[in-house]
Design an enzyme around this catalytic site. Structure first.
Site, PDB file in Angstrom:
ATOM      1  CG  HIS A 171     -11.260   0.891   0.155  1.00 49.44           C
ATOM      2  ND1 HIS A 171     -11.274  -0.426   0.550  1.00 49.44           N
ATOM      3  CD2 HIS A 171     -10.353   1.515   0.967  1.00 49.44           C
ATOM      4  CE1 HIS A 171     -10.421  -0.585   1.555  1.00 49.44           C
ATOM      5  NE2 HIS A 171      -9.842   0.562   1.819  1.00 49.44           N
ATOM      6  CG  ASP A 215      -1.975  -1.142   1.165  1.00 48.84           C
ATOM      7  OD1 ASP A 215      -1.955  -1.929   0.204  1.00 48.84           O
ATOM      8  OD2 ASP A 215      -2.790  -1.255   2.108  1.00 48.84           O
ATOM      9  CE  LYS A 264      -3.954  -4.413   1.327  1.00 45.30           C
ATOM     10  NZ  LYS A 264      -4.701  -3.382   2.053  1.00 45.30           N
ATOM     11  CG  HIS A 270      -8.608   5.117   2.779  1.00 43.49           C
ATOM     12  ND1 HIS A 270      -9.578   4.846   3.716  1.00 43.49           N
ATOM     13  CD2 HIS A 270      -7.998   3.933   2.540  1.00 43.49           C
ATOM     14  CE1 HIS A 270      -9.547   3.563   4.029  1.00 43.49           C
ATOM     15  NE2 HIS A 270      -8.598   2.970   3.328  1.00 43.49           N
ATOM     16  CB  CYS A 288      -2.097  -2.847   5.270  1.00 44.87           C
ATOM     17  SG  CYS A 288      -3.833  -2.351   5.113  1.00 44.87           S
TER      18      CYS A 288
HETATM   19  C1  VGL Z   1      -4.695   0.674   5.659  1.00 41.41           C
HETATM   20  C2  VGL Z   1      -6.295   1.558   7.024  1.00 41.41           C
HETATM   21  C3  VGL Z   1      -7.249   1.416   6.044  1.00 41.41           C
HETATM   22  C4  VGL Z   1      -3.262   0.285   5.478  1.00 41.41           C
HETATM   23  C5  VGL Z   1      -5.629   0.512   4.666  1.00 41.41           C
HETATM   24  O1  VGL Z   1      -2.797   0.185   4.317  1.00 41.41           O
HETATM   25  O2  VGL Z   1      -2.581   0.082   6.509  1.00 41.41           O
HETATM   26  N1  VGL Z   1      -5.029   1.185   6.841  1.00 41.41           N
HETATM   27  N2  VGL Z   1      -6.890   0.891   4.869  1.00 41.41           N
HETATM   28 ZN    ZN Z   2      -8.308   0.942   3.314  1.00 47.76          ZN
END
Ligand code: VGL
Ligand code: ZN
Length: 201
Positions: free
Chosen positions: A52, A12, A110, A85, A155
């Site tokens: 998302h 991410d 994801k 986000h 994550c």
């Molecule tokens: C994440 C919160 C919501 C991450 C992703 O990548 O850690 N944290 N979505």
């Molecule tokens: Zn997220």
């Protein structure tokens, strides 16, 4: 140093998790040069992308009366609520422009199901629904998963725990991660890694 059976899992590294983004992780952008360098020493690299739909249930905006960073109960258990986000196909969901890993072999998306979040690259937040990554890595013959990226305590943490649970040797390189750190979550992650035999480098 790294072997042909090791894979670097870059989690991410997206605009929304960097300063100026909608769920900015402090110093999130700082990991980019380090990850670029590290990736050069790996033959095999896999990237993940939080992805998302606009109305995703992990967004506080979908829960009237609730604010971001509060917890709510979902059918699959407690869920932290987040600012909107990484909405599919928006600039915030794009990988950081300076991330340069041309030889990355897979980009795994994801969190694309509206009703359920997915911190881990391996299972959604019900801890049951697989993303397919475990089977992919096993079928490719990988033995060790080395995790870096954002966010260390969400994550990255859940991906590392699931990698370990699936039987991979698992390592997290903390210098190439940054944490959100909600209520001690970064320390909890470090403790959990120690308990599970996940190497924190
Ligand atoms: C994440 C919160 C919501 C991450 C992703 O990548 O850690 N944290 N979505
Ligand atoms: Zn997220």
């Amino acid at each position: 140093m790294w072997k042909d059976t090791d894979v670097l899992l870059v989690i991410d590294v997206q605009n929304d998790f960097c300063p100026g983004g909608r769920l900015a992780v402090p110093g999130g952008n700082e990991v980019v040069p380090l990850i670029n360098r590290l990736a050069k020493s790996f033959r095999h690299v896999v990237l993940t992308q939080d992805w998302h739909p606009a109305e995703h249930k992990s967004f506080a905006s979908r829960h009237p009366g609730k604010s971001a960073f509060e917890t709510t109960m979902m059918p699959y258990g407690p869920q932290t609520l987040w600012p909107d986000h990484c909405i599919q196909d928006t600039p915030g969901a794009a990988l950081h422009a300076d991330l340069h890993i041309p030889h990355a072999e897979l980009i795994l998306r994801k969190g694309f199901r509206e009703e359920i979040d997915s911190y881990s690259a391996f299972f959604e937040n019900d801890h049951k629904t697989p993303t397919g990554l475990g089977g992919y890595l096993r079928e490719r013959g990988f033995e060790k998963v080395v995790c870096v990226g954002l966010a260390f305590d969400f994550c990255v943490r859940f991906s590392a725990e699931d990698a370990r649970m699936l039987g991979f040797d698992t390592e997290v390189i903390e210098a190439a991660c940054r944490a959100i750190d909600l209520q001690g979550s970064a320390d909890q992650a470090r403790k959990s890694f120690a308990d599970r035999g996940i190497v924190l480098a």
